[in-house]
Scaffold this motif. Structure first.
Motif, PDB file in Angstrom:
ATOM      1  N   GLU A 377      21.561  74.777  24.823  1.00  0.00           N
ATOM      2  CA  GLU A 377      21.556  73.298  25.328  1.00  0.00           C
ATOM      3  C   GLU A 377      22.243  73.412  26.703  1.00  0.00           C
ATOM      4  OE1 GLU A 377      22.989  68.380  25.068  1.00  0.00           O
ATOM      5  OE2 GLU A 377      23.963  71.084  23.750  1.00  0.00           O
ATOM      6  N   ARG A 379      21.518  70.743  30.447  1.00  0.00           N
ATOM      7  CA  ARG A 379      21.892  69.068  31.067  1.00  0.00           C
ATOM      8  C   ARG A 379      21.656  69.176  32.399  1.00  0.00           C
ATOM      9  NH1 ARG A 379      25.766  65.808  27.833  1.00  0.00           N
ATOM     10  NH2 ARG A 379      25.162  64.065  28.955  1.00  0.00           N
ATOM     11  N   VAL A 381      23.690  66.117  35.080  1.00  0.00           N
ATOM     12  CA  VAL A 381      24.185  65.529  34.345  1.00  0.00           C
ATOM     13  C   VAL A 381      24.643  64.716  35.576  1.00  0.00           C
ATOM     14  CG1 VAL A 381      24.627  65.452  32.637  1.00  0.00           C
ATOM     15  CG2 VAL A 381      26.658  65.915  33.965  1.00  0.00           C
ATOM     16  N   ASP A 387      23.023  62.366  31.690  1.00  0.00           N
ATOM     17  CA  ASP A 387      21.227  62.643  31.933  1.00  0.00           C
ATOM     18  C   ASP A 387      20.665  62.015  33.077  1.00  0.00           C
ATOM     19  OD1 ASP A 387      21.559  65.116  30.135  1.00  0.00           O
ATOM     20  OD2 ASP A 387      21.146  63.470  28.761  1.00  0.00           O
ATOM     21  N   ARG A 390      14.119  63.257  34.772  1.00  0.00           N
ATOM     22  CA  ARG A 390      13.956  64.328  34.919  1.00  0.00           C
ATOM     23  C   ARG A 390      12.423  64.177  35.831  1.00  0.00           C
ATOM     24  NH1 ARG A 390      14.992  67.984  29.162  1.00  0.00           N
ATOM     25  NH2 ARG A 390      12.472  68.621  29.695  1.00  0.00           N
ATOM     26  N   TYR A 424      31.382  70.041  27.630  1.00  0.00           N
ATOM     27  CA  TYR A 424      30.151  71.039  28.350  1.00  0.00           C
ATOM     28  C   TYR A 424      30.822  72.035  29.070  1.00  0.00           C
ATOM     29  CZ  TYR A 424      26.839  68.490  25.865  1.00  0.00           C
ATOM     30  OH  TYR A 424      25.929  67.589  24.765  1.00  0.00           O
TER      31      TYR A 424
END
Length: 553
Positions: A377, A379, A381, A387, A390, A424
């Motif tokens: 996963e 991301r 951020v 997030d 994109r 994370y």
């Protein structure tokens, strides 16, 4: 009598069913079944089959057990990329012990620190490194004895406590060592990463994590129908040191798939190119500096590099270097990860029609950081862990979750908590993400240059400078400036017999600024363009920007 029933949401399991723990030994099962006659060679001089390899793994385990190695022990290895190292990759963790892959390129004092911190009690050491161990023997708190690994069988004279010579010990042992099952979360490997501050940090991986990393990375590499892929007929040669993040985990993949494996020993361009030709090597991985050395040597001696697929990691693959590799026939593409991520987190693979779109688009896509591999996963951020869009423009930090990321640094709880803040793993890499999920790293957080109210990517400036034919390599750092906060300073190494001056470099970058590819704030002044004989590298071949900032601050 009371009968215990299985709840409906649980599986019915036979009492005799095998639980199949995810252990390193399981990576050998298929290759021994279908590829037992496949070949492993060390420099083209020593050759044996996968079946022989399994027997030698048993012999090494018996040799280590005879020296007191048990489950929970730590065995350190200091060697070049040899068959001995590959045998250690399997025998040591399969015993329930931990393999410690010692970085042979750090200082003697750092080696002493890491041996002590890992509590290594046995060391397998190439005879070339014995002087280093002799110089620190008084500082080593846990090391009991060493096993000398030598291509020339006689033992050298040394004041260390020697258990024997590797080959003599191994060949004298039976090969029937029984590798029992144990908890898949048992620590299998430890190595140390040298950060920007403080002592080296120990990074650990369990059996489960190594197996899952092997499966996820192999799945990604084997998935494309053509290009940027790995298959069973490939001939594999590592050109990333086996002490560095387990050679990116690739040897485990090669063994699991039953590939022919070519172990090159020391990395000498002429020897690597000779092995590429004589052993018909088709798949490798390395850092950009090694690739550049190979390209230069191949051009000098007219070597054919076609049919070679190569992953480039460790630092950014520049468009200039990528184009040069493609022109010499190498199917080159970028990979992304770090010591703490297993390491492979993303690969820049793409559909075959990208190549048909022209060289520029092919180079652009190959140099991208890539898309995450299965079970990762990834991301991008902002500071609040939201997030970013994109859209290929909004910047943020890459944070990760995966079943094979290191859970923390050995004996460093505070650094471990910082690494995993918010649940994370924080990479410290600044990146953008495109709508189709491709990631492009802009810079390291600590390397971004903050000037004139803008953030400037040192990686981007380096890539543009490297477009100049006279440039061998470049490094860009931020230096303090009273007016702008920071300004970029460029350090450039020229190719032999090439000429270039600072005004040429500045004019080239101003042309890109005029075309709106970069900000004018990204262009260093003439006096901040410096030509140097060499750019310092870290122990794993990355440009040492920490040292450069200290030197030029």
């Amino acid at each position: 009598m009371r009968v215990t029933e299985t709840p409906d949401h649980l599986m019915t399991t036979a009492t005799s069913a095998y639980a199949y723990p995810l252990l390193v030994k399981q990576l050998l099962v298929n290759s021994l079944s279908v590829s037992a006659g496949q070949e492993i060679t060390y420099r083209g001089d020593l050759r044996y089959t996968f079946a022989d390899f399994r027997r030698r793994v048993g012999q090494l385990a018996n040799a280590l057990a005879s020296r007191g190695v048990r489950a929970g022990s730590t065995v350190a290895v200091m060697d070049w990329d040899t068959h001995r190292y590959l045998e250690s990759y399997f025998a040591i963790p399969m015993m329930g012990a931990t393999i410690f892959t010692v970085n042979v390129r750090i200082s003697a004092q750092q080696i002493a620190y890491t041996l002590n911190d890992a509590r290594a009690d046995v060391l397998i050491v190439n005879s070339e490194f014995l002087p280093v161990i002799e110089s620190i023997r008084g500082e080593l708190k846990h090391l009991r004895e060493v096993i000398v690994a030598s291509d020339d069988a006689p033992l050298p004279c040394t004041s260390l406590t020697i258990a024997g010579e590797y080959e003599q010990l191994v060949s004298a042992m039976p090969d029937d060592f029984v590798f029992e099952d144990f908890d898949e979360n048992t620590r299998a490997a430890i190595f140390y990463t040298t950060g920007t501050t403080g002592d080296p940090k120990g990074v650990c991986y369990s059996h489960r994590q190594i197996v899952l990393h092997t499966l996820a990375t192999a799945t990604t590499l084997c998935a494309p129908r053509s290009g940027q892929r790995l298959h069973r007929d490939d001939v594999y040669m590592p050109i990333t040191p086996m002490f560095h993040v387990l050679a990116w985990g690739m040897p485990y993949i090669a063994v699991m798939l039953g590939l022919k494996i070519v172990l090159p020993g020391r990395y000498q361009p002429d020897a690597l190119l000779h092995l590429k030709k004589t052993e018909r090597v088709t798949f490798s991985h390395c850092v950009p500096t090694i690739l550049q050395m190979l390209l230069d040597a191949a051009a000098r001696d007219a070597h054919d590099l076609s049919g070679w697929t190569m992953i480039i990691g460790g630092s950014a693959l520049s468009p200039t270097l990528c184009r040069a590799a493609l022109e010499q026939g190498i199917d080159v593409f970028a990979g992304y990860g770090m010591s703490e991520t297993g390491p492979v987190a993303a690969l820049s693979q793409f559909a075959p029609d990208i190549d048909s779109a022209g060289m520029d688009e092919s180079v652009r896509r190959r140099c991208m950081t890539g898309r995450p591999v299965p079970m990762v996963e990834l991301r991008v951020v902002d500071a609040q862990m939201n997030d970013v869009p994109r859209d290929g423009r909004a910047q943020g930090e890459i944070v990760l979750r995966s079943p094979y990321l290191t859970p923390g640094y050995h004996n460093q709880p505070e650094a471990s908590e910082a690494l995993w803040a918010g649940g994370y793993l924080h990479t410290q890499d600044v990146a953008v993400m495109t709508p189709d999920g491709y990631v492009q790293i802009v810079d390291r957080i600590k390397d971004v240059i903050k000037t004139g109210g803008e953030w400037v990517s040192s990686i981007e400036i380096e890539a543009l400078i490297n477009e100049l034919h006279a440039v061998e390599e470049s490094a860009v750092i931020g230096v303090q400036d009273e007016r702008w906060g920071e300004r970029p300073k460029a350090l450039i190494v020229l190719r032999p017999h090439a000429s270039l001056d600072a005004h040429d470099v500045r004019a080239h970058l101003l042309g890109h600024a005029a075309a709106k590819r970069i900000s004018r704030y990204a262009v260093p002044e003439v006096e901040r363009v410096i030509f140097v004989a060499a750019i310092p590298k870290t122990s794993v071949g990355k440009i040492d920007k920490k040292l450069l900032r200290q030197r030029f601050e």
